[in-house]
Design a protein around this motif. Structure first.
Motif, PDB file in Angstrom:
ATOM      1  N   TRP A 151       0.823  -1.170   0.075  1.00 14.83           N
ATOM      2  CA  TRP A 151      -0.065   0.071   0.018  1.00 14.83           C
ATOM      3  C   TRP A 151       0.714   1.310  -0.045  1.00 14.83           C
ATOM      4  O   TRP A 151       0.508   2.241  -0.786  1.00 14.83           O
ATOM      5  CB  TRP A 151      -0.966   0.072   1.289  1.00 14.83           C
ATOM      6  N   LYS A 152       1.927   1.130   0.718  1.00 13.92           N
ATOM      7  CA  LYS A 152       2.931   2.458   0.822  1.00 13.92           C
ATOM      8  C   LYS A 152       3.323   3.112  -0.656  1.00 13.92           C
ATOM      9  O   LYS A 152       2.960   4.112  -0.736  1.00 13.92           O
ATOM     10  CB  LYS A 152       4.109   1.647   1.457  1.00 13.92           C
ATOM     11  N   ASP A 153       3.533   1.991  -1.581  1.00 16.51           N
ATOM     12  CA  ASP A 153       4.015   2.565  -2.808  1.00 16.51           C
ATOM     13  C   ASP A 153       2.667   2.864  -3.595  1.00 16.51           C
ATOM     14  O   ASP A 153       2.574   3.797  -4.723  1.00 16.51           O
ATOM     15  CB  ASP A 153       4.495   1.562  -3.744  1.00 16.51           C
ATOM     16  N   ARG A 154       1.568   2.270  -3.269  1.00 17.75           N
ATOM     17  CA  ARG A 154       0.321   2.647  -4.153  1.00 17.75           C
ATOM     18  C   ARG A 154      -0.429   3.776  -3.628  1.00 17.75           C
ATOM     19  O   ARG A 154      -1.267   4.497  -4.511  1.00 17.75           O
ATOM     20  CB  ARG A 154      -0.596   1.178  -3.904  1.00 17.75           C
ATOM     21  N   TYR A 155      -0.278   4.342  -2.508  1.00 21.54           N
ATOM     22  CA  TYR A 155      -1.000   5.315  -1.792  1.00 21.54           C
ATOM     23  C   TYR A 155      -0.404   6.825  -2.197  1.00 21.54           C
ATOM     24  O   TYR A 155       0.651   7.061  -2.206  1.00 21.54           O
ATOM     25  CB  TYR A 155      -1.148   5.186  -0.378  1.00 21.54           C
ATOM     26  N   HIS A 156      -1.118   7.732  -2.911  1.00 25.13           N
ATOM     27  CA  HIS A 156      -0.694   8.795  -3.374  1.00 25.13           C
ATOM     28  C   HIS A 156      -1.717  10.025  -2.861  1.00 25.13           C
ATOM     29  O   HIS A 156      -1.994  10.864  -3.513  1.00 25.13           O
ATOM     30  CB  HIS A 156      -0.650   8.961  -5.005  1.00 25.13           C
ATOM     31  N   GLY A 157      -2.406   9.658  -1.680  1.00 28.40           N
ATOM     32  CA  GLY A 157      -3.457  10.665  -1.307  1.00 28.40           C
ATOM     33  C   GLY A 157      -4.706  10.119  -1.802  1.00 28.40           C
ATOM     34  O   GLY A 157      -4.796   9.645  -3.219  1.00 28.40           O
ATOM     35  N   SER A 158      -5.796  10.537  -1.406  1.00 31.60           N
ATOM     36  CA  SER A 158      -6.985  10.126  -1.808  1.00 31.60           C
ATOM     37  C   SER A 158      -7.967  11.340  -1.766  1.00 31.60           C
ATOM     38  O   SER A 158      -8.072  11.999  -0.578  1.00 31.60           O
ATOM     39  CB  SER A 158      -7.922   8.794  -1.397  1.00 31.60           C
ATOM     40  N   THR A 159      -8.576  11.804  -2.921  1.00 27.14           N
ATOM     41  CA  THR A 159      -9.501  12.925  -2.418  1.00 27.14           C
ATOM     42  C   THR A 159     -10.815  11.975  -3.093  1.00 27.14           C
ATOM     43  O   THR A 159     -10.940  11.303  -3.413  1.00 27.14           O
ATOM     44  CB  THR A 159      -9.018  14.115  -3.432  1.00 27.14           C
ATOM     45  N   ARG A 160     -12.081  13.341  -2.836  1.00 23.19           N
ATOM     46  CA  ARG A 160     -13.199  12.356  -3.460  1.00 23.19           C
ATOM     47  C   ARG A 160     -13.415  12.657  -5.079  1.00 23.19           C
ATOM     48  O   ARG A 160     -14.369  12.148  -5.382  1.00 23.19           O
ATOM     49  CB  ARG A 160     -14.308  13.146  -2.586  1.00 23.19           C
ATOM     50  N   GLY A 161     -12.578  13.229  -5.798  1.00 22.88           N
ATOM     51  CA  GLY A 161     -12.359  13.227  -7.051  1.00 22.88           C
ATOM     52  C   GLY A 161     -13.103  14.435  -7.720  1.00 22.88           C
ATOM     53  O   GLY A 161     -12.486  14.933  -8.535  1.00 22.88           O
ATOM     54  N   PHE A 162     -14.289  14.373  -7.495  1.00 21.50           N
ATOM     55  CA  PHE A 162     -15.000  15.325  -8.188  1.00 21.50           C
ATOM     56  C   PHE A 162     -16.232  15.952  -7.317  1.00 21.50           C
ATOM     57  O   PHE A 162     -16.244  15.744  -6.251  1.00 21.50           O
ATOM     58  CB  PHE A 162     -15.712  14.781  -9.695  1.00 21.50           C
ATOM     59  N   PHE A 163     -16.927  16.785  -8.075  1.00 19.68           N
ATOM     60  CA  PHE A 163     -17.744  17.620  -7.323  1.00 19.68           C
ATOM     61  C   PHE A 163     -17.077  18.377  -6.401  1.00 19.68           C
ATOM     62  O   PHE A 163     -17.213  18.825  -5.153  1.00 19.68           O
ATOM     63  CB  PHE A 163     -18.991  16.791  -6.559  1.00 19.68           C
ATOM     64  N   GLY A 164     -15.919  19.194  -6.749  1.00 12.87           N
ATOM     65  CA  GLY A 164     -15.187  20.071  -6.156  1.00 12.87           C
ATOM     66  C   GLY A 164     -15.817  21.498  -6.027  1.00 12.87           C
ATOM     67  O   GLY A 164     -16.692  21.754  -6.866  1.00 12.87           O
ATOM     68  N   ASN A 165     -15.840  22.046  -4.919  1.00 12.56           N
ATOM     69  CA  ASN A 165     -16.444  23.277  -4.569  1.00 12.56           C
ATOM     70  C   ASN A 165     -16.014  24.321  -5.777  1.00 12.56           C
ATOM     71  O   ASN A 165     -14.687  24.623  -5.761  1.00 12.56           O
ATOM     72  CB  ASN A 165     -15.997  23.936  -3.331  1.00 12.56           C
ATOM     73  N   PRO A 166     -16.610  24.919  -6.532  1.00 16.18           N
ATOM     74  CA  PRO A 166     -16.190  25.742  -7.678  1.00 16.18           C
ATOM     75  C   PRO A 166     -15.550  27.269  -7.145  1.00 16.18           C
ATOM     76  O   PRO A 166     -14.828  27.847  -7.866  1.00 16.18           O
ATOM     77  CB  PRO A 166     -17.473  26.063  -8.453  1.00 16.18           C
TER      78      PRO A 166
END
Lengths: 136, 362
Positions: B43-58
Motif C-alpha cells: 500500500w505504501k507505494d500505491r497510496y498517493h493521497g485520496s480525494t473525493r475526485g469530483f464535485f469540487g467546490n467551484p
C-alpha cells in the motif's frame, strides 16, 4: 468624520488592496481600475475577515445554459462562505438590498508640500505624491 | 482528570462556565508522506493521497484564512488550529474527523489500509504529541466496505483514551441499516463507541449517489447530501438496528438538521399501518431518536425568521439530540458565536456542551 491617510496611491495600483486599522476598525481599501473603495473588513454574515477574500469577477445573470463572465476585479468573495460582494458599493450579489457590507469614503489627495519641504518654492505634483485618504 | 476539570471551568464568552464541544473539526496531514509512513507494502507505494475526485467546490473548499502561516494544507498546523479555533472560541474539546476517503476504493484491502494508516497517524499526532491538554478527541476511521475488517480496526483502538467514536463516510453501496454492516455496530456497541457518519464519498468510486442519478452541479450535490443521511436514518430505524444493538448510538454529522421533523412525521405516519412489515420496530420511529441518534448542527439551516428556526429546534428535540459543530476549516464553517440566534440558556448549554459531553463521556 475622521480623516486618515493610509498610504501612497502609487503603492496601491489597480487590482491591489490592503487592510488597515483606523479608529480601531479593520478596513479593506481596494483599487478597482483606478478608483478607490473602502469596505469594512467584516462579513455581514458571520463576521469573517471579508477583505482577506479573493478579488474576482462573476458569472453575470444569463439565460439557462449560457455563461457570461464579467466585472473582473470588481467582486470580492468572502474567504469563509464565498458570498460575493460588489466592491464598488458593498452590496452582496445575491441580495443587494438586505445583505451589504459597510463602505467608507475614500479620496486621493495631495499632501501639503509646505509641511514636508518648507524651502521649496514651486512644486510639480506627481502621481506618486498622492495619498489615499479614508474618511470614517 | 485534571485536564478535564481545567477545560470545564474555562470561562468563555457571555460568562458561561463551560467550553464548547465542537463535534466536527478536520485535521489534515501536512502531506501524503505523513500517512504513507504508517503503511506497509504494497500500500505504501500505491497510496498517493485520496480525494473525493469530483464535485469540487467551484469557489473554494476551505476557509482562505485557515491556511497556516507557514504553509501547508488547512487544518495541518496544530498551533494555528488552536489559535484560530480552540483558543478563539474557548473550546473544551474538538472532536476530530480526518478525511481519508477510504470508502470509495474498489479494493477493500486498500480502503482498510488507508483507514488504518489515518488512525495510526491521528493517534501519534493530534491525539498524541499535539494533545498535551487533551482538548483533541478523535474518530476511528473505518472502511465500511469491509465490515469485518472495520470491526477489527475498532478492536485495535478500543480503550484508547482519546478515540471517542467510529466514523465513516455517508457514501455507500447500501443503506446502513442492512445486516452486512452489523459487525461494525457490534464492535461499536461492545466498546461504547458511537458511529458517526460524515459526507464525502457519495456517488464517488464504488458508492452510489443518493439522488436520481448524478446531479450536474456542486450546489445540487452538496444540498442533496442530506438525502443520503435521511435514507440511512430510515434504514437504521426500520431494520431494527437499535433493537438488535440496544446500546448502539449514531451521530449524523454535517448531514443537515431541519429535515428531521418532517421525515419523522412521515415515518411515524407510515408506521401506523406498515409496522406490520417491520414488527421488530416496537416503538414509534421518532421515539428511538433520543436514545440512539445525535445530529451535529453544521451546516445549520437559517430561515429568514429566527422564530421559525427556534420552532424547528423544538420540533426536532434539539435540546436532547443536537450537538454543535463548526466544520473548521472547511468553507461552510459555522461560527460558534454567529450561527445560532439567541437560544434559551439551557438549550445553549445542551447543544454546545452537555449533549456531546454525555455522548462521549467527557
Amino acid at each position: 468624520m475622521g480623516r486618515h491617510v493610509i498610504g501612497a496611491a502609487a503603492d496601491l495600483p489597480p487590482g491591489k488592496n490592503k487592510i488597515v486599522t483606523v479608529e480601531g476598525r479593520s478596513v479593506g481599501v481596494f483599487n478597482v481600475n483606478g478608483s478607490y473603495y473602502a469596505l469594512k473588513n467584516a462579513c455581514p454574515h458571520q463576521g469573517a475577515p471579508l477583505c482577506m477574500g479573493r478579488v474576482t469577477g462573476m458569472t453575470l445573470p444569463s439565460e439557462p445554459g449560457q455563461y457570461l463572465y464579467g466585472r473582473d476585479g470588481e467582486i470580492l468573495r468572502c474567504p469563509w462562505h464565498g458570498w460575493e460582494f460588489d466592491i464598488t458599493n458593498g452590496k452582496s450579489i445575491f441580495d443587494p438590498h438586505k445583505c451589504l457590507v459597510k463602505t467608507y469614503k475614500v479620496a486621493v489627495e495631495e499632501e501639503s508640500i509646505e509641511e514636508e519641504s518648507p524651502s521649496v518654492e514651486t512644486y510639480e505634483v506627481k502621481v506618486e505624491d498622492a495619498k489615499i485618504v479614508v474618511y470614517i | 482528570m485534571e485536564q478535564q476539570v481545567q477545560s470545564e471551568t474555562k470561562k468563555t464568552r457571555g460568562g458561561r462556565t463551560y467550553g464548547i464541544i465542537d463535534c466536527d473539526v478536520h485535521p489534515s496531514p501536512r502531506n501524503t508522506d505523513e500517512i504513507r509512513f504508517y503503511m506497509s507494502q504494497p500500500w505504501k507505494d500505491r497510496y498517493h493521497g485520496s480525494t473525493r475526485g469530483f464535485f469540487g467546490n467551484p469557489v473554494h473548499g476551505a476557509r482562505l484564512d485557515a491556511t497556516p502561516p507557514g504553509g501547508g494544507p488547512t487544518g495541518s498546523d496544530p498551533d494555528f488550529l488552536r489559535e484560530q479555533l480552540i483558543d478563539k472560541y474557548g473550546h473544551a474539546y474538538a472532536i476530530l474527523l480526518p478525511r481519508a476517503f477510504c470508502n470509495l476504493q474498489p479494493d477493500p484491502d486498500f480502503g482498510t489500509a488507508i483507514a488504518a494508516a489515518f488512525n495510526d497517524w491521528l493517534a501519534d499526532t493530534w491525539l498524541g504529541k499535539y494533545n498535551h491538554d487533551g482538548v483533541f478527541k478523535g474518530s476511528i476511521t473505518v472502511n465500511h466496505q469491509d465490515p469485518q475488517a472495520a470491526a477489527r480496526e475498532i478492536e485495535r483502538w478500543a480503550g484508547h483514551p482519546h478515540f471517542v467514536q467510529v466514523m465513516t463516510d455517508s457514501g455507500a453501496r447500501a443503506p446502513f441499516g442492512q445486516r452486512q454492516y452489523y459487525p461494525i455496530y457490534e464492535a461499536c456497541e461492545r466498546h461504547g463507541l458511537p458511529f458517526a457518519i460524515h459526507p464525502g464519498t457519495d456517488g464517488m468510486g464504488i458508492n452510489v449517489q443518493p439522488s436520481p442519478g448524478y446531479p450536474t452541479h456542486y450546489i445540487e450535490w452538496h444540498t442533496c447530501l442530506s438525502l443520503g443521511f435521511q435514507a440511512h436514518l430510515v434504514s437504521f430505524l426500520t431494520e431494527g438496528v437499535f433493537e438488535r444493538f440496544p446500546n448502539f448510538k449514531i451521530v449524523l454529522t454535517e448531514g443537515g438538521v431541519a429535515w428531521l421533523p418532517g421525515l419523522m412525521w412521515r415515518l411515524n405516519a407510515e408506521y401506523k399501518a406498515l409496522r406490520y412489515e417491520v414488527p421488530w420496530m416496537k416503538r414509534r420511529p421518532s421515539d428511538y431518536l433520543r436514545d440512539h441518534v445525535r445530529i451535529s448542527s453544521q451546516p445549520l439551516e437559517r430561515p429568514d425568521d429566527d422564530r421559525e428556526l427556534l420552532q424547528m429546534l423544538d420540533m426536532m428535540d434539539a435540546k436532547h439530540i443536537l450537538m454543535f459543530a463548526s466544520d473548521y476549516p472547511h468553507w461552510d464553517f459555522d461560527s460558534p458565536t454567529q450561527t445560532f440566534p439567541r437560544l434559551p440558556e439551557e438549550m445553549h448549554r445542551r447543544i454546545f456542551y452537555e449533549n456531546a459531553r454525555e455522548l462521549y463521556n467527557l
